[in-house]
Design a protein around this motif. Structure first.
Motif, short mmCIF file in Angstrom:
data_model
loop_
_atom_site.label_atom_id
_atom_site.label_comp_id
_atom_site.label_asym_id
_atom_site.label_seq_id
_atom_site.Cartn_x
_atom_site.Cartn_y
_atom_site.Cartn_z
N TYR A 147 -7.26 -1.34 1.18
CA TYR A 147 -6.70 -1.58 0.26
C TYR A 147 -6.23 -2.67 0.34
CZ TYR A 147 -2.50 -1.60 -2.82
OH TYR A 147 -1.74 -3.29 -4.06
N TRP A 186 0.88 -0.62 -0.36
CA TRP A 186 0.02 -0.04 -0.08
C TRP A 186 0.78 0.98 0.22
CZ3 TRP A 186 0.10 3.12 3.56
CH2 TRP A 186 -1.09 4.31 3.82
N ASN A 192 2.12 9.66 -4.61
CA ASN A 192 1.27 10.46 -4.51
C ASN A 192 1.28 11.25 -2.90
OD1 ASN A 192 -0.23 9.73 -6.46
ND2 ASN A 192 -0.91 7.95 -4.72
N TRP A 193 2.31 11.51 -2.07
CA TRP A 193 3.08 11.97 -1.25
C TRP A 193 4.80 12.77 -1.02
CZ3 TRP A 193 2.57 7.32 2.18
CH2 TRP A 193 0.71 6.81 2.37
N SER A 206 -7.04 2.91 6.18
CA SER A 206 -5.98 3.28 4.37
C SER A 206 -5.72 2.08 4.45
CB SER A 206 -5.54 3.84 4.51
OG SER A 206 -6.04 5.33 5.27
N LYS A 222 2.70 1.84 -3.46
CA LYS A 222 1.55 2.57 -4.37
C LYS A 222 1.33 3.97 -4.13
CE LYS A 222 0.55 -1.91 -6.26
NZ LYS A 222 1.32 -1.71 -7.82
N GLN A 223 1.00 4.14 -2.41
CA GLN A 223 0.71 5.54 -2.39
C GLN A 223 1.65 6.72 -2.38
OE1 GLN A 223 -2.46 6.54 -1.87
NE2 GLN A 223 -3.28 3.91 -2.83
#
Length: 171
Positions: free
Chosen positions: A89, A19, A26-27, A85, A22-23
């Motif tokens: 997922y 997870w 974006n951060w 979260s 993958k995330q």
């Protein structure tokens, strides 16, 4: 219900790392690093090796209570959000049937932010300046603290300040 072999192999830590991978794009880099560090310190030692499909709401609450008992209630709430979260997922990718985090909603006391009153007593201002002067942490933090105390700017104004806003010639 009997767990499939795939579900048994999918530990909370493995799914959390996937997870995170993958995330992460974006951060911000800082948030990405802090998120993984929090998982490694606060979650993986307790439920990381468990199949994610078997982690119960009660196990999560025990883990979060450890953080609460340590006096880090804000961290407990942040970890609860991260776990939710990760479970969402896991559900979306077929590694868990449900997210148990909503089952413990309200079990932790609400995190109340404390405001820090303005120091107006000259003696207390002097104490603050001495403490800043005695600070031996990161030089940038020490400079920011001094700048705060001398200019009465807000922390966000200092963090987002640009060099073009400073006039060294006219002080």
């Amino acid at each position: 219900k009997k767990l499939s072999r795939l579900q048994l192999q999918c530990t909370f830590e493995n799914v959390a790392r996937e997870w995170h991978e993958k995330q992460g794009p974006n951060w911000s880099e800082n948030y990405r690093i802090r998120t993984m560090a929090s998982l490694v310190k606060n979650v993986f030692p307790y439920i990381g090796g468990r199949p994610i499909a078997e982690v119960s709401a009660q196990e999560l609450l025990v883990m979060l209570r450890r953080l609460e008992d340590r006096g880090t209630l804000a961290t407990a709430h942040a970890v609860q959000g991260l776990c939710s979260s990760i479970f969402r997922y896991a559900v979306a990718t077929g590694r868990a049937e449900r997210n148990p985090v909503p089952d413990i909603h309200g079990a932790l006391p609400a995190h109340v932010r404390k405001s820090h009153p303005t120091i107006t007593d000259p003696d207390k201002v002097g104490e603050l300046m001495l403490k800043i002067d005695d600070y031996h942490g990161m030089p940038a933090v020490r400079c920011a603290l001094l700048f705060l105390a001398l200019t009465f700017c807000r922390p966000g104004e200092i963090r987002h300040a640009e060099w073009s806003e400073f006039d060294f010639e006219d002080r």
